[in-house]
Design an enzyme around this catalytic site. Sequence first.
Site, PDB file in Angstrom:
ATOM      1  N   CYS F  78      -1.419   1.923  -3.685  1.00 23.01           N
ATOM      2  CA  CYS F  78      -1.501   0.940  -2.588  1.00 23.01           C
ATOM      3  C   CYS F  78      -0.198   0.164  -2.455  1.00 23.01           C
ATOM      4  O   CYS F  78       0.273  -0.457  -3.419  1.00 23.01           O
ATOM      5  CB  CYS F  78      -2.636  -0.033  -2.832  1.00 23.01           C
ATOM      6  SG  CYS F  78      -2.625  -1.411  -1.663  1.00 23.01           S
ATOM      7  N   VAL F  79       0.352   0.141  -1.263  1.00 19.42           N
ATOM      8  CA  VAL F  79       1.654  -0.491  -1.047  1.00 19.42           C
ATOM      9  C   VAL F  79       1.620  -2.000  -1.282  1.00 19.42           C
ATOM     10  O   VAL F  79       2.531  -2.563  -1.909  1.00 19.42           O
ATOM     11  CB  VAL F  79       2.214  -0.154   0.358  1.00 19.42           C
ATOM     12  CG1 VAL F  79       1.284  -0.618   1.465  1.00 19.42           C
ATOM     13  CG2 VAL F  79       3.592  -0.767   0.554  1.00 19.42           C
TER      14      VAL F  79
END
Lengths: 99, 99, 131, 131, 119, 119
Positions: F78-79
């Site tokens: 997840c960024v």
Amino acid sequence: MLHIVNKSATDRGSLESCLAMATKGSAVLLIEDAVYAATTGGAAAAKIQAAAADLKIYALGPDLAARGMAARVLDGVNVVDYAGFVDLVAEHKSCQSWL
Amino acid sequence: MLHIVNKSATDRGSLESCLAMATKGSAVLLIEDAVYAATTGGAAAAKIQAAAADLKIYALGPDLAARGMAARVLDGVNVVDYAGFVDLVAEHKSCQSWL
Amino acid sequence: MSDMDEMEDGSGIVKKFMFLNRKAPHGTVYALEGLEVVLITAAFDQDVSMVFTDDGVYQLLKGIDTKGIEVKDFSKTYRALDGYDIEKLYVDQSSIDARGLTEDDLIVDVTVLSVSEMANLMAEQDVVISF
Amino acid sequence: MSDMDEMEDGSGIVKKFMFLNRKAPHGTVYALEGLEVVLITAAFDQDVSMVFTDDGVYQLLKGIDTKGIEVKDFSKTYRALDGYDIEKLYVDQSSIDARGLTEDDLIVDVTVLSVSEMANLMAEQDVVISF
Amino acid sequence: MQFGILVNEGPYSHQASDSAYLFARTALEKGYKVPRIFFYHDGVYNASRLATPPQDDRNVGARWSKLAADYGVDLVVCVAAAQRRGITDGVLGDNFRISGLGQLVEMGIQYDRLVTFGD
Amino acid sequence: MQFGILVNEGPYSHQASDSAYLFARTALEKGYKVPRIFFYHDGVYNASRLATPPQDDRNVGARWSKLAADYGVDLVVCVAAAQRRGITDGVLGDNFRISGLGQLVEMGIQYDRLVTFGD
């Protein structure tokens, strides 16, 4: 439905919350530190045995062994390996991890 | 001695373990999620009030405020800010964090 | 890498997603990062339910002021959920009772359910994610 | 950067260090990484006590076999503590009782204490570190 | 009076890291000495200079670095815990250094108090 | 049948990461499909290629990379969670990629099961 619990019942409330919300006929799989609840002599033993009347209770064998608990499993608890864990997920329409 | 507890008493056993082992006259500081135990209406309120007879109970004000609990503090609990937390550590010969 | 691109892949499938919040805010990041997943799921036009049980009910308390611990106050986000078409908010009766709370203490309107109603709601979900 | 260099800085001060183990093994890394601190503290010739209470008593169980979860079995380290002059191992009576365990179930010889004896032991320490 | 501080959890995920920072800053502002802060377990993640949190949020790593610059605090990251978790010299923020667990034991021996923040 | 897996905790500190790996590998060995594994919260730390655990211990990051190579699993970090925690493209292990939370939601929509491992 498959409920997965991974925390020790003597430290956290997640097993109790799970058992309160699991409907009749659903399955509960104990993994990681939750496996202690599936063993004889502990404080959670009575709760697990009472729950086993309405629910299918499973415990992950490799986690029991890693905790020296392989020989202390309660009657009425089904021990599964990782392949059995995978099958349980496949057999139930959904699963919920009680984090 | 100063005991520091940081976990919610409705989720973990650390507050109970702490209260069982704190000797008469010692101090217990509730921080982070443990501050809920110092508030009215909760399951731990009776335990905290009973413990306050033998122990000095403190709760960290900024953590109470961050949880919407600033106005619900139990009688007998002393609210301190971070400066008060630092002083408590300085005043006691040793401290133990109940992780 | 943008979520917007992905949403265009929408297959038209609508599933029932339940997000189960069992943890108090601030002590850990799960409540905050959990909200981010809920918002994205709603943007994918899924059928979203948020459930607050055990210490998760503390997330919804009025009067939160995080200045003293120098972190973001994300409790306002719960009030904005409406704008994302997230309207199914459920709170477990026994959890608020055990904490001496009532619906009036909560920052948003919720539906209060008994444990057995909550259990039935969970059983009919396609996907349950717990934070 | 070597701990050996640091030990030569030894000031001759000997303090009472208590290491309080409250967590089960394997579910989290605290038991394993905690042991590393205990060994280094002993190498500094300090007065070390290890206490096992609550789920920490599970760390000492006989018959641990970690092959199935593919992690190291560090339970043998408890048996080697003797060789590091760590001989003060204490277990909380009520914690083993509540878990249906006895001293015979444990991998090392320990002194079993009541809660009040444990409390007194803790009160006389200079430094208490909990894992 | 000298305080040692032990931080056992990483940034953002657990409040332990925030509590430790606020405790340390307050102690220093009040004139106490905090000669060293030791980062162990997931606490080693506090030392990464690669973190880029949202603009409206705190930058935990940068905040530690500034505290060290302002007050001369020695920020020590446990080498064994750091190696397991991928915290190397190449990603360390300003004023952090990697060293052995002996640095933690020394804090216990030499300082007046040791305060632990963890999960 | 397609399984999605969500990993919410980092390596070593919590068994969640080990349990997720053993579950995924077993599912793949049994012939199930695991098209994607998503790393969120502290789970993003699984992706670091900088970790150098002791020789006698497992290398969690390398193990994930090999699983992806052997079975074609998409390892997504997840960024937003990664930016907070200092996991950047520069430290990613083989076969990991950084993307948005939409990739997690897609797993829930498109796959038959979603299994979460966390704390």
